[in-house]
Scaffold this motif. Structure first.
Motif, PDB file in Angstrom:
ATOM      1  N   GLY A 115       6.173   2.012  12.325  1.00 58.27           N
ATOM      2  CA  GLY A 115       6.437   2.035  10.883  1.00 58.27           C
ATOM      3  C   GLY A 115       5.105   2.041  10.163  1.00 58.27           C
ATOM      4  N   CYS A 116       5.103   2.611   8.957  1.00 55.38           N
ATOM      5  CA  CYS A 116       3.815   2.828   8.291  1.00 55.38           C
ATOM      6  C   CYS A 116       3.202   1.573   7.732  1.00 55.38           C
ATOM      7  N   CYS A 117       4.093   0.542   7.333  1.00 55.67           N
ATOM      8  CA  CYS A 117       3.644  -0.263   6.193  1.00 55.67           C
ATOM      9  C   CYS A 117       3.866  -1.760   6.358  1.00 55.67           C
ATOM     10  N   GLY A 187      12.981   4.148   7.743  1.00 48.36           N
ATOM     11  CA  GLY A 187      11.682   4.743   7.415  1.00 48.36           C
ATOM     12  C   GLY A 187      11.113   5.455   8.628  1.00 48.36           C
ATOM     13  N   GLY A 188      10.012   6.148   8.427  1.00 47.54           N
ATOM     14  CA  GLY A 188       9.338   6.805   9.551  1.00 47.54           C
ATOM     15  C   GLY A 188       8.717   8.154   9.255  1.00 47.54           C
ATOM     16  N   SER A 189       8.783   8.600   7.988  1.00 47.67           N
ATOM     17  CA  SER A 189       8.324   9.961   7.666  1.00 47.67           C
ATOM     18  C   SER A 189       6.842  10.177   7.924  1.00 47.67           C
ATOM     19  N   GLU A 190       6.064   9.118   7.936  1.00 44.91           N
ATOM     20  CA  GLU A 190       4.632   9.320   8.153  1.00 44.91           C
ATOM     21  C   GLU A 190       4.352   9.736   9.603  1.00 44.91           C
ATOM     22  N   GLY A 251      12.171  12.714   4.516  1.00 42.26           N
ATOM     23  CA  GLY A 251      13.314  12.421   3.641  1.00 42.26           C
ATOM     24  C   GLY A 251      13.988  11.101   3.978  1.00 42.26           C
ATOM     25  N   THR A 252      13.198  10.145   4.436  1.00 40.36           N
ATOM     26  CA  THR A 252      13.785   8.849   4.787  1.00 40.36           C
ATOM     27  C   THR A 252      14.168   8.067   3.527  1.00 40.36           C
ATOM     28  N   VAL A 253      15.253   7.329   3.634  1.00 34.06           N
ATOM     29  CA  VAL A 253      15.750   6.499   2.518  1.00 34.06           C
ATOM     30  C   VAL A 253      15.392   5.066   2.881  1.00 34.06           C
ATOM     31  N   TRP A 254      14.137   4.693   2.617  1.00 37.75           N
ATOM     32  CA  TRP A 254      13.642   3.414   3.156  1.00 37.75           C
ATOM     33  C   TRP A 254      13.741   2.266   2.168  1.00 37.75           C
ATOM     34  N   ASP A 255      14.153   2.551   0.943  1.00 31.14           N
ATOM     35  CA  ASP A 255      14.251   1.416   0.021  1.00 31.14           C
ATOM     36  C   ASP A 255      15.555   1.387  -0.774  1.00 31.14           C
ATOM     37  N   TRP A 316       2.216  14.963  -1.631  1.00 30.52           N
ATOM     38  CA  TRP A 316       1.417  13.794  -1.989  1.00 30.52           C
ATOM     39  C   TRP A 316       2.083  12.486  -1.531  1.00 30.52           C
ATOM     40  N   ASP A 317       3.179  12.584  -0.782  1.00 35.31           N
ATOM     41  CA  ASP A 317       3.964  11.396  -0.420  1.00 35.31           C
ATOM     42  C   ASP A 317       4.640  10.798  -1.651  1.00 35.31           C
ATOM     43  N   TYR A 318       5.077  11.652  -2.576  1.00 37.60           N
ATOM     44  CA  TYR A 318       5.757  11.170  -3.775  1.00 37.60           C
ATOM     45  C   TYR A 318       7.251  10.952  -3.491  1.00 37.60           C
ATOM     46  N   PRO A 343       9.976   6.862  -9.993  1.00 38.59           N
ATOM     47  CA  PRO A 343       9.480   7.064  -8.631  1.00 38.59           C
ATOM     48  C   PRO A 343       7.960   7.083  -8.577  1.00 38.59           C
ATOM     49  N   LYS A 344       7.465   7.298  -7.335  1.00 40.04           N
ATOM     50  CA  LYS A 344       6.013   7.243  -7.115  1.00 40.04           C
ATOM     51  C   LYS A 344       5.243   8.237  -7.968  1.00 40.04           C
ATOM     52  N   ASN A 345       5.868   9.374  -8.311  1.00 41.06           N
ATOM     53  CA  ASN A 345       5.109  10.476  -8.919  1.00 41.06           C
ATOM     54  C   ASN A 345       4.625  10.201 -10.339  1.00 41.06           C
ATOM     55  N   GLY A 400      -1.776   8.283  -5.939  1.00 41.88           N
ATOM     56  CA  GLY A 400      -1.929   8.573  -4.522  1.00 41.88           C
ATOM     57  C   GLY A 400      -0.612   8.285  -3.812  1.00 41.88           C
ATOM     58  N   PRO A 401      -0.629   8.261  -2.499  1.00 40.46           N
ATOM     59  CA  PRO A 401       0.616   8.064  -1.741  1.00 40.46           C
ATOM     60  C   PRO A 401       1.255   6.681  -1.924  1.00 40.46           C
ATOM     61  N   LEU A 402       0.540   5.743  -2.486  1.00 44.32           N
ATOM     62  CA  LEU A 402       1.172   4.444  -2.745  1.00 44.32           C
ATOM     63  C   LEU A 402       1.909   4.455  -4.072  1.00 44.32           C
ATOM     64  N   GLY A 403       1.819   5.599  -4.765  1.00 45.39           N
ATOM     65  CA  GLY A 403       2.621   5.811  -5.961  1.00 45.39           C
ATOM     66  C   GLY A 403       2.093   5.071  -7.173  1.00 45.39           C
ATOM     67  N   HIS A 405       4.397   3.456  -8.746  1.00 45.31           N
ATOM     68  CA  HIS A 405       5.368   2.359  -8.630  1.00 45.31           C
ATOM     69  C   HIS A 405       5.889   2.433  -7.212  1.00 45.31           C
ATOM     70  N   ASN A 406       5.934   1.317  -6.512  1.00 47.71           N
ATOM     71  CA  ASN A 406       6.400   1.344  -5.137  1.00 47.71           C
ATOM     72  C   ASN A 406       7.710   0.565  -5.007  1.00 47.71           C
ATOM     73  N   PHE A 407       7.832  -0.311  -4.008  1.00 47.52           N
ATOM     74  CA  PHE A 407       9.119  -0.998  -3.784  1.00 47.52           C
ATOM     75  C   PHE A 407       9.328  -2.161  -4.754  1.00 47.52           C
TER      76      PHE A 407
HETATM   77  N1  PQQ Z   1       6.671   0.682   2.690  1.00 52.75           N
HETATM   78  C1  PQQ Z   1       5.811   0.071   1.836  1.00 52.75           C
HETATM   79  C2  PQQ Z   1       5.610  -1.358   1.838  1.00 52.75           C
HETATM   80  O1  PQQ Z   1       6.512  -2.063   2.305  1.00 52.75           O
HETATM   81  O2  PQQ Z   1       4.525  -1.794   1.403  1.00 52.75           O
HETATM   82  C3  PQQ Z   1       5.188   0.996   1.063  1.00 52.75           C
HETATM   83  C4  PQQ Z   1       5.660   2.222   1.503  1.00 52.75           C
HETATM   84  C5  PQQ Z   1       6.591   2.007   2.522  1.00 52.75           C
HETATM   85  C6  PQQ Z   1       5.308   3.529   1.090  1.00 52.75           C
HETATM   86  O3  PQQ Z   1       4.522   3.709   0.153  1.00 52.75           O
HETATM   87  C7  PQQ Z   1       5.894   4.615   1.775  1.00 52.75           C
HETATM   88  O4  PQQ Z   1       5.609   5.773   1.470  1.00 52.75           O
HETATM   89  C8  PQQ Z   1       6.832   4.373   2.836  1.00 52.75           C
HETATM   90  N2  PQQ Z   1       7.317   5.478   3.439  1.00 52.75           N
HETATM   91  C9  PQQ Z   1       8.199   5.369   4.428  1.00 52.75           C
HETATM   92  C10 PQQ Z   1       8.684   6.647   5.010  1.00 52.75           C
HETATM   93  O5  PQQ Z   1       8.191   7.669   4.551  1.00 52.75           O
HETATM   94  O6  PQQ Z   1       9.539   6.654   5.888  1.00 52.75           O
HETATM   95  C11 PQQ Z   1       8.666   4.138   4.858  1.00 52.75           C
HETATM   96  C12 PQQ Z   1       8.180   2.961   4.254  1.00 52.75           C
HETATM   97  C13 PQQ Z   1       8.758   1.703   4.779  1.00 52.75           C
HETATM   98  O7  PQQ Z   1       9.663   1.806   5.617  1.00 52.75           O
HETATM   99  O8  PQQ Z   1       8.391   0.611   4.425  1.00 52.75           O
HETATM  100  C14 PQQ Z   1       7.210   3.076   3.213  1.00 52.75           C
END
Ligand code: PQQ
Length: 696
Positions: A115-117, A187-190, A251-255, A316-318, A343-345, A400-403, A405-407
């Protein structure tokens, strides 16, 4: 004794009714954003502007890991259900913090780098006496809410060949429960993943339907509920070639995935492309449905109803994964039932909740990738320079890719009619991976040159970059589409927001402070030194007529782990994770601050400059996204410059190659790198240590 508490939420017939009529029992917090509308507003007003200055710590509960904590706990009839890092569940007496039961799903440590994060978890769902939550290794657990005994467990990731070669699936988002269905994404798109959402029967765990957000790579039927005509149409927006065929498309629905009882639809908030690089992903053509979109489905069947794509051609990971809020608002003088989405964009969207019609959109922060939105369709008008995958040039992207606005949860107060949006600016250097798309096992595979996204090397450029980092709490008026006032925080990656009937906003900050602000004008009314960064969203509840405010404390998530030293913030040094609960008459006291961390130790002098460059490449490819651009660890993972293991080639290989620390989340990399490449990383870290060591 807690077992005897009458389950008032259940007493209503079923939890769905109780969530819909949440204001009838404001003592509870039954769903991730409190109600299905995810407004993160509670009518509780015992704590209000006149007395919040007296707020005190009522109790705290120390967690067993100092990794990031992102969850919003639930409270059901006096019991708090808090999920924590590594997908653990703590059930606590909400008045005292006494542990009632806990559940460790025993997620294997080597999943951390799938997982990325960070191995976070954002929260549980509750339904008729059971709690449900996802685990980082892809399971969904249902436990009896009173006893913590497992009722059922399912693996949410099917053994389907279309899911990409990488199969990097992790679950950290909060599940939502509606109409007897537990809704869960991943999640997992990265790395390489094909996004989908599943709906399981809350009673039995039986799969009811599954919806893929990205077409089948062979354009074959998926045997999922989503109809194949739709998916064939989506397939045409990708084309038969490109790295998506191998990587899954993303296209993961991670949040966010929410149910709206007014429109009777489920909304999926869909993520970015896999790989990010649009030129490599689909050869630079097509809008790549349903990336960067909101997709509306029928709850009973998962059938498609509408979609709105905020970021076609994403590079851009938006993600559009961010929170979906529903409510009624005036649009051109007429009340409409709408979705609010930031969203992130960097754009704030107002969409018709029944049809997905674009009603309004405006950037809520500075951004440089688009010259605005088409007023009729909401489609971005691209800044041609921002299309870096097509020009091949380096692009300094904001967001950037952290948007922007994030979660972190935004909140809405029906009293002020404002949205309180935790926004930030974290720019990023985008550049194509040299020589086409080259995936690495167990690494981010986004199609970028990872040695170009690091922090600038020269001190001047680094200082300039740090000046570009910002964090704000925006009070946004969605009718006028403008910021009414804002609070300028000391840096990015602050926690989510809670709005209350006491005209208060609560927010924890990256610098370790927990604040209450006046919801009408942003005046700072209360500050608590939490001793560690806060990224989670607070919530509020009451027990026996007394109001409490709760927040999970714990620095982590993607910003600190990927940004290393820059991800450190002032105010605290070493992260401590715990659940903090406040009341007006609280008497608890945190133990004295313990800032003992990794002390700089004089590094070994010998390194081979010839291998350091390769070490940097290996480090950026395999290590950076968890250990930070410069190995400094950001206060939650160890500062690698002072790690004992860099002093001994064998010890280092045991950790990095053979997995001596797998139990703590450090996977083994001997299947990804040769021993020489691992040794090159050690040389790079020794060089980093020598460059930065100062005798104190
Ligand atoms: N998760 C966080 C976090 O918990 O800090 C921040 C992000 C994730 C991101 O900015 C992401 O782009 C992201 N992307 C994916 C994905 O593309 O599948 C998964 C997740 C995740 O599962 O937490 C994040």
């Amino acid at each position: 004794p807690y077992a005897a508490v009458p389950a008032r939420a259940d007493g209503q017939g079923n939890t769905g009714e109780a969530i819909i009529h949440a204001d009838d029992h404001p003592e509870n917090w039954l769903s991730y954003g409190r109600t299905y509308s995810e407004q993160r507003y509670s009518p509780l007003d015992q704590i209000n502007r006149s007395n919040v200055g007296d707020l005190k710590l009522a109790w705290y509960y120390t967690l067993d890991t100092n990794r990031g904590q992102e969850a919003t706990p639930l409270v059901v009839d006096g019991i708090m259900y808090a999920t924590t890092n590594w997908s653990k569940m703590e059930a606590l007496d909400a008045a005292t913090g006494k542990l009632l039961w806990q559940y460790d799903p025993k997620v294997p440590g080597n999943i951390a780098d799938k997982g990325c994060c960070d191995t976070v978890n954002r929260g549980a769902g509750y339904w008729n006496g059971k709690v449900f939550w996802g685990t980082f290794d892809g399971r969904l657990v249902a436990a009896d809410a009173k006893t913590g005994k497992k009722v059922w467990e399912v693996n949410t990731i099917p053994a389907d060949a279309s899911l990409g070669k990488q199969r990097s699936y992790t679950v950290d988002g909060a599940v939502r429960v509606a109409k007897g269905l537990v809704l869960i994404g991943n999640g997992g798109s990265e790395f390489g993943a094909r996004g989908f959402v599943s709906a399981f029967d809350a009673e039995t765990g039986k799969l009811k339907w599954r919806f893929y957000t990205v077409p089948n790579n062979k354009n074959e039927p998926d045997h999922a509920v989503a109809d194949n005509v739709l998916m064939s149409k989506a397939y045409k927006t990708w084309g038969p070639k490109g790295a998506w065929v191998r990587q899954g498309g993303g296209g993961t629905v991670w949040d966010s995935l929410v149910y709206d009882p007014v429109s009777d639809l489920i909304y999926l908030a869909v993520g970015n492309g896999s790989p990010w690089n649009y030129k490599y992903r689909s050869e630079g053509i097509g809008s790549n449905l349903f990336l960067g979109s909101i997709v509306a489905l029928k709850p009973e069947t998962g059938e498609y109803v509408w979609h709105f794509q905020a970021t076609p051609m994403d590079q851009w990971d938006y993600t559009s994964v961010q929170q979906i809020m529903t409510l009624d608002m005036p649009v051109n003088g007429e009340m409409r039932h709408v979705i609010w989405h930031a969203p992130k964009n960097g754009f704030f969207y107002v969409l018709d909740a029944k049809t997905g019609e674009f009603l309004a959109g405006k950037n809520y922060v500075y951004q440089n990738w688009a010259n605005g939105l088409d007023p009729l369709t909401g489609r971005p008008i691209y800044n041609p320079d921002g299309l870096y995958t097509l020009t091949g040039k380096f692009w300094y992207g904001i967001p950037g890719p952290l948007g922007a606005h994030n979660f972190m949860g935004m909140a809405y107060s029906p009293k002020t009619h404002l949205v309180y949006l935790p926004a930030h600016q974290i720019p990023f250097g985008y550049k194509n991976q040299v020589g086409g798309f080259k995936p690495h096992p167990d690494a981010w595979n986004v199609g970028l040159d990872m040695t170009k996204n690091g922090l600038p090397d020269t001190p001047e450029a680094r200082t300039a970059y740090i000046k570009d980092l910002h964090g704000w709490l925006l009070a946004w008026d969605p009718v006028k589409m403008e910021t009414v006032w804002k609070i300028d925080h000391k840096g990015p990656w602050n926690g989510g927001v809670l709005a209350t009937g006491g005209d208060l906003l609560f927010q924890g900050l990256a610098n370790g402070e927990f604040h209450a602000y006046d919801a009408t004008n942003g005046s700072d009314l209360y500050k608590f030194d939490a001793q560690s960064g806060i990224i989670a969203s607070p919530m509020t509840y009451s027990v026996n007529g007394k109001q409490y405010v709760a927040v999970e404390v714990g620095w982590g998530g993607i910003y600190p782990i990927s940004m290393g030293g820059v991800g450190r913030t002032s105010g605290w040094t070493v992260n401590h994770s715990y659940i903090a609960v406040f009341s007006l008459d609280g008497k608890a006291k945190l133990p004295a601050l313990n800032n003992r961390g990794f002390l700089p130790v004089k590094p070994p002098a010998q390194y081979d400059q010839k291998v350091v460059d390769n070490g940097y490449f290996q480090y950026q490819t395999y290590c950076q996204t968890c250990h930070g651009d410069n190995g400094e660890g950001a206060g939650m993972l160890p500062d690698l410059r002072w790690a004992g293991a860099i002093r001994h080639q064998d010890a280092f290989y045991n950790v990095v190659g053979r997995g001596a620390l797998t139990a703590y989340g450090m996977d083994r990399f001997d299947t990804s790198m040769t021993p020489d490449e691992i040794e090159a990383i050690r040389q790079y870290l020794i060089k980093r240590a020598n460059d930065t060591y100062q005798r104190e």
